[in-house]
Design a protein around this motif. Structure first.
Motif, short mmCIF file in Angstrom:
data_model
loop_
_atom_site.label_atom_id
_atom_site.label_comp_id
_atom_site.label_asym_id
_atom_site.label_seq_id
_atom_site.Cartn_x
_atom_site.Cartn_y
_atom_site.Cartn_z
N GLU A 184 0.81 -1.21 0.00
CA GLU A 184 0.00 0.00 0.00
C GLU A 184 0.85 1.27 0.00
N THR A 185 1.97 1.24 0.71
CA THR A 185 2.83 2.42 0.70
C THR A 185 3.44 2.63 -0.69
N GLU A 186 3.79 1.53 -1.35
CA GLU A 186 4.36 1.67 -2.69
C GLU A 186 3.30 2.12 -3.68
N ALA A 187 2.06 1.61 -3.53
CA ALA A 187 0.98 2.05 -4.41
C ALA A 187 0.73 3.54 -4.26
N GLY A 188 0.74 4.03 -3.01
CA GLY A 188 0.54 5.46 -2.78
C GLY A 188 1.67 6.30 -3.35
N ALA A 189 2.90 5.79 -3.21
CA ALA A 189 4.04 6.53 -3.75
C ALA A 189 3.98 6.61 -5.27
N LEU A 190 3.61 5.50 -5.90
CA LEU A 190 3.48 5.50 -7.36
C LEU A 190 2.33 6.39 -7.80
N ALA A 191 1.24 6.40 -7.02
CA ALA A 191 0.12 7.29 -7.34
C ALA A 191 0.59 8.74 -7.31
N ALA A 192 1.41 9.09 -6.32
CA ALA A 192 1.92 10.45 -6.23
C ALA A 192 2.80 10.79 -7.43
N ALA A 193 3.51 9.80 -7.93
CA ALA A 193 4.40 10.05 -9.06
C ALA A 193 3.65 10.05 -10.40
N ARG A 194 2.56 9.28 -10.50
CA ARG A 194 1.95 9.04 -11.80
C ARG A 194 0.55 9.61 -11.98
N ALA A 195 -0.07 10.08 -10.91
CA ALA A 195 -1.48 10.49 -10.99
C ALA A 195 -1.69 11.58 -12.04
N THR A 196 -2.69 11.37 -12.87
CA THR A 196 -3.06 12.38 -13.86
C THR A 196 -4.10 13.33 -13.25
N ALA A 197 -4.44 14.36 -14.00
CA ALA A 197 -5.47 15.29 -13.53
C ALA A 197 -6.79 14.55 -13.32
N GLY A 198 -7.09 13.61 -14.23
CA GLY A 198 -8.31 12.82 -14.08
C GLY A 198 -8.29 11.94 -12.85
N ASP A 199 -7.13 11.33 -12.57
CA ASP A 199 -6.99 10.51 -11.37
C ASP A 199 -7.24 11.34 -10.12
N LEU A 200 -6.64 12.52 -10.06
CA LEU A 200 -6.77 13.37 -8.88
C LEU A 200 -8.21 13.83 -8.70
N GLU A 201 -8.90 14.09 -9.79
CA GLU A 201 -10.30 14.48 -9.70
C GLU A 201 -11.13 13.35 -9.10
N MET A 202 -10.85 12.13 -9.54
CA MET A 202 -11.58 10.98 -9.01
C MET A 202 -11.26 10.74 -7.53
N ILE A 203 -9.98 10.79 -7.17
CA ILE A 203 -9.60 10.58 -5.77
C ILE A 203 -10.25 11.61 -4.87
N GLU A 204 -10.23 12.87 -5.31
CA GLU A 204 -10.82 13.93 -4.48
C GLU A 204 -12.33 13.74 -4.34
N ALA A 205 -12.98 13.34 -5.42
CA ALA A 205 -14.43 13.11 -5.36
C ALA A 205 -14.75 12.00 -4.37
N ARG A 206 -13.95 10.94 -4.38
CA ARG A 206 -14.17 9.83 -3.44
C ARG A 206 -13.89 10.29 -2.01
#
Length: 236
Positions: A113-135
């Motif tokens: 989970e820590t590695e998934a979060g780190a990769l999300a921080a490195a790779r998240a697109t604008a669309g990803d961030l919009e979805m994460i924030e909505a959730r």
């Protein structure tokens, strides 16, 4: 309810029967577009299509039962419980129902989970961030209204795993989190288990949004530390 047509399943060579049967069934399920809740072909149909014995078919079904991929309904047949594809990885996590086993699983989950979060921080697109924030917003809304938000919490985390752009994180971690959710519900009957971690979710999102892998790891570790504390405290 009749099983699916087996015309598309080809006979198998003698070697590696179990692995070959699993591969053939996965291919069949994909091509037939079978969905969770739908029935698999009967034992006899599979025996005839694959040209193997009943004991071999039953060994494969038992394997999938242990993984929670299928369920057997007495008098009805075998039904799909989870989506199946050639790219899906399943873990036998149904056995994780005691404190020590759960803590061992948490050690593995912590690394993933820590590695998934780190990769999300490195790779998240604008669309990803919009979805994460909505959730996250939905999780906060439900938590403030009801004092707990288990399904919304899961949805938030699944969106962070998706933002890693490695589907294995979502597949593995969703199964692990499912085992944890079952443990919290029984014997504890505590829907608010690990609820103290709620305030840490927005900082986790903000770290991902700032593309800060180190902060993402730190916030994820803090959340999982609370999970571990609650497991130990509530299972005494």
């Amino acid at each position: 309810m009749a099983g699916a047509d087996v015309a598309g399943i080809a006979p198998l060579p003698v070697a590696d029967r179990k692995g070959a049967i699993l591969d053939a069934l996965v291919d069949f399920i994909e091509r037939s577009r079978l969905m969770p809740g739908e029935q698999l072909p009967s034992e006899r149909e599979l025996m005839e299509a694959l040209r193997v014995g009943r004991s071999t078919i039953r060994e494969v079904i038992r394997h999938w039962l242990a993984l929670g991929v299928v369920e057997v309904r007495k008098g009805s047949g075998t039904f799909l419980k989870r989506p199946v594809s050639a790219n899906t990885v399943y873990l036998p996590l149904a056995i994780v129902n005691e404190r020590d086993a759960l803590l061992q699983t948490l050690e593995v989950r912590r690394g993933l989970e820590t590695e998934a979060g780190a990769l999300a921080a490195a790779r998240a697109t604008a669309g990803d961030l919009e979805m994460i924030e909505a959730r996250l917003v939905e999780m906060e809304r439900v938590h403030h209204a009801e004092g707990t938000a288990g399904p919304e919490d899961l949805a938030f985390h699944l969106s962070t795993y998706d933002a890693s752009h490695n589907p294995l994180f979502g597949q593995l971690l969703s199964q692990m989190r499912g085992a944890f959710a079952s443990f919290w519900a029984k014997p504890f009957d505590r829907s608010d288990f690990a609820g103290r971690s709620f305030p840490l979710h927005r900082p986790l999102f903000e770290a991902i949004a700032r593309h800060d892998p180190d902060k993402s790891r730190a916030h994820t570790l803090a959340i999982l530390a609370i999970v571990e504390e609650d497991i130990v405290r509530m299972s005494k």
